[in-house]
Design an enzyme around this catalytic site. Structure first.
Site, PDB file in Angstrom:
ATOM      1  N   MET A  30       0.853  -1.190   0.000  1.00 45.71           N
ATOM      2  CA  MET A  30       0.000   0.000   0.000  1.00 45.71           C
ATOM      3  C   MET A  30       0.892   1.245   0.000  1.00 45.71           C
ATOM      4  O   MET A  30       0.446   2.339   0.360  1.00 45.71           O
ATOM      5  CB  MET A  30      -0.936  -0.019   1.202  1.00 45.71           C
ATOM      6  CG  MET A  30      -1.893  -1.219   1.147  1.00 45.71           C
ATOM      7  SD  MET A  30      -3.449  -0.966   2.016  1.00 45.71           S
ATOM      8  CE  MET A  30      -2.872  -0.714   3.668  1.00 45.71           C
ATOM      9  N   GLY A  31       2.154   1.080  -0.400  1.00 49.25           N
ATOM     10  CA  GLY A  31       3.059   2.221  -0.515  1.00 49.25           C
ATOM     11  C   GLY A  31       3.652   2.644   0.811  1.00 49.25           C
ATOM     12  O   GLY A  31       3.632   1.888   1.776  1.00 49.25           O
ATOM     13  N   LEU A  33       6.815   3.057   1.307  1.00 51.69           N
ATOM     14  CA  LEU A  33       7.733   1.922   1.385  1.00 51.69           C
ATOM     15  C   LEU A  33       8.851   2.138   2.404  1.00 51.69           C
ATOM     16  O   LEU A  33       9.403   3.228   2.516  1.00 51.69           O
ATOM     17  CB  LEU A  33       8.348   1.675   0.000  1.00 51.69           C
ATOM     18  CG  LEU A  33       7.330   1.440  -1.123  1.00 51.69           C
ATOM     19  CD1 LEU A  33       8.047   1.251  -2.461  1.00 51.69           C
ATOM     20  CD2 LEU A  33       6.442   0.232  -0.822  1.00 51.69           C
ATOM     21  N   HIS A  34       9.152   1.082   3.147  1.00 47.68           N
ATOM     22  CA  HIS A  34      10.237   1.117   4.126  1.00 47.68           C
ATOM     23  C   HIS A  34      11.098  -0.129   3.925  1.00 47.68           C
ATOM     24  O   HIS A  34      10.837  -0.931   2.994  1.00 47.68           O
ATOM     25  CB  HIS A  34       9.674   1.207   5.549  1.00 47.68           C
ATOM     26  CG  HIS A  34       8.612   0.184   5.852  1.00 47.68           C
ATOM     27  ND1 HIS A  34       8.861  -1.168   5.912  1.00 47.68           N
ATOM     28  CD2 HIS A  34       7.276   0.327   6.076  1.00 47.68           C
ATOM     29  CE1 HIS A  34       7.750  -1.809   6.195  1.00 47.68           C
ATOM     30  NE2 HIS A  34       6.768  -0.934   6.281  1.00 47.68           N
ATOM     31  N   HIS A  37       9.475  -3.480   3.130  1.00 48.45           N
ATOM     32  CA  HIS A  37       9.060  -3.710   1.734  1.00 48.45           C
ATOM     33  C   HIS A  37      10.276  -4.032   0.867  1.00 48.45           C
ATOM     34  O   HIS A  37      10.214  -4.886  -0.020  1.00 48.45           O
ATOM     35  CB  HIS A  37       8.386  -2.454   1.168  1.00 48.45           C
ATOM     36  CG  HIS A  37       7.117  -2.076   1.866  1.00 48.45           C
ATOM     37  ND1 HIS A  37       6.997  -0.949   2.636  1.00 48.45           N
ATOM     38  CD2 HIS A  37       5.908  -2.689   1.899  1.00 48.45           C
ATOM     39  CE1 HIS A  37       5.756  -0.866   3.106  1.00 48.45           C
ATOM     40  NE2 HIS A  37       5.085  -1.908   2.688  1.00 48.45           N
ATOM     41  N   GLY A 149       4.863 -10.172   3.925  1.00 47.90           N
ATOM     42  CA  GLY A 149       5.677 -10.111   5.138  1.00 47.90           C
ATOM     43  C   GLY A 149       5.049 -10.903   6.286  1.00 47.90           C
ATOM     44  O   GLY A 149       3.823 -10.919   6.444  1.00 47.90           O
ATOM     45  N   SER A 187       6.737  -0.672  10.013  1.00 46.86           N
ATOM     46  CA  SER A 187       5.362  -0.561   9.551  1.00 46.86           C
ATOM     47  C   SER A 187       5.133   0.864   9.069  1.00 46.86           C
ATOM     48  O   SER A 187       5.691   1.813   9.638  1.00 46.86           O
ATOM     49  CB  SER A 187       4.407  -0.850  10.719  1.00 46.86           C
ATOM     50  OG  SER A 187       3.123  -0.349  10.433  1.00 46.86           O
TER      51      SER A 187
HETATM   52  O1  PAF Z   1      -0.106  -5.788   3.611  1.00 49.80           O
HETATM   53  C1  PAF Z   1      -0.519  -4.878   2.870  1.00 49.80           C
HETATM   54  O2  PAF Z   1       0.146  -3.868   2.641  1.00 49.80           O
HETATM   55  C2  PAF Z   1      -1.909  -5.001   2.254  1.00 49.80           C
HETATM   56  O3  PAF Z   1      -2.791  -5.636   3.115  1.00 49.80           O
HETATM   57  C3  PAF Z   1      -1.889  -5.686   0.879  1.00 49.80           C
HETATM   58  C4  PAF Z   1      -1.440  -7.130   0.975  1.00 49.80           C
HETATM   59  C5  PAF Z   1      -0.985  -4.920  -0.072  1.00 49.80           C
HETATM   60  C6  PAF Z   1      -3.299  -5.693   0.287  1.00 49.80           C
HETATM   61  O4  PAF Z   1      -3.801  -4.387   0.133  1.00 49.80           O
END
Ligand code: PAF
Length: 282
Positions: A30-31, A33-34, A37, A149, A187
């Protein structure tokens, strides 16, 4: 790296790669990013020649009182980061691309039972939104492998179950949680914490580790351990939502025969909901 937002551009790029015989990995995000990710992207590289990272803040997995509107949207920074780590495609679709018939009329994918507990019990409908959007991303990208993750332990388990149950031919890979130096699980929501809360936050991981030690050393009063976790978290300044010890293979209540445990917590610091977990075997 290509930044793509439409289905047509994505399909064209994917067909080129497939024609070359390349395998494709999907890292759904969901962007904001850290390093967590980025570790998914590193792992993806071990499984496929091409890595697609999706960035989509999925409205259907947020409850009405949750942080959908406030969720950090940092697409420019995310794009720069993804260029640096040499992701092949950033797929950042809009809501209409993901839900072409609108959200009200969207076909849903629901995994029963496994989603009734823990986060699912406290965030009704959350996992329905997750499995619904992940299915759509799977259908759009048709990856060989998808990476999730372990910080979202229940989520990755629900996605595994869904994939197996629907015979979706995608290899699901779970990647270890990445932590800050003081143990706090990375997170996107950590950015909501103020200085005082940020100093308290690593206590969650300490409580999990203390419980894991007790289990490793033979303690079998799981209800007692759960109460202790609850008390310690509350004493640390959190508002605990749940503190649970479960069978790591299916999230059922552990018994004397259980060998693989997952210890999971969700707790609020102010308005910020944090989750974390560790696994332990004996
Ligand atoms: O873990 C997440 O960031 C979200 O739940 C996901 C898997 C991208 C689905 O929107």
């Amino acid at each position: 790296m290509e930044a793509i937002s439409t289905k047509d551009e994505l399909t064209e790029q994917l067909s080129e790669w497939r024609a070359e015989g390349d395998h494709i990995a999907l890292v759904p995000t969901m962007g904001n990013l850290h390093a967590g990710h980025l570790s998914l992207i590193d792992a993806a590289r071990e499984h496929a020649e091409r890595v697609v990272v999706s960035v989509f803040v999925n409205p259907t997995q947020f409850g009405v009182d949750e942080d959908f509107d406030d969720y950090p949207r940092t697409l420019d920074r995310d794009t720069r980061r993804l260029r640096k780590v040499r992701a092949d495609v950033l797929f950042a679709p809009d809501v209409e691309t993901i839900y072409p018939f609108g959200i009200e009329q969207a076909t849903q994918v629901i995994v029963p039972q496994l989603t009734d507990t823990l986060c699912g019990a406290h965030r009704p409908g959350h996992f329905d939104g997750v499995t619904t959007v992940v299915t759509r991303l799977f259908a759009l990208v048709q990856p060989d492998v998808a990476l999730f993750g372990l910080k979202d332990f229940q989520q990755q388990m629900v996605i595994r179950r869904m994939t197996e149950d629907l015979h979706i031919p995608i290899n699901i890979v779970s990647v270890p949680t990445v932590r800050e130096e003081d143990g706090l699980a990375m997170s996107s929501r950590n950015s909501y914490l103020d200085e005082t809360q940020r100093a308290i936050a690593p206590e969650l991981f300490k409580v999990l580790n203390r419980t894991a030690d007790e289990i490793r050393h033979g303690e079998s009063d799981f209800a007692g351990l759960e109460s202790l976790m609850h008390e310690s978290i509350a004493a640390g300044g959190f508002r605990p939502e749940y503190a649970a010890i479960r069978n790591a293979s299916d999230l059922s209540e552990p018994t004397a025969e259980t060998r693989e445990f997952a210890i999971l917590v969700a707790a609020y610091l102010g308005e910020t909901r944090l989750i974390d977990n560790v696994r332990v075997s004996r």
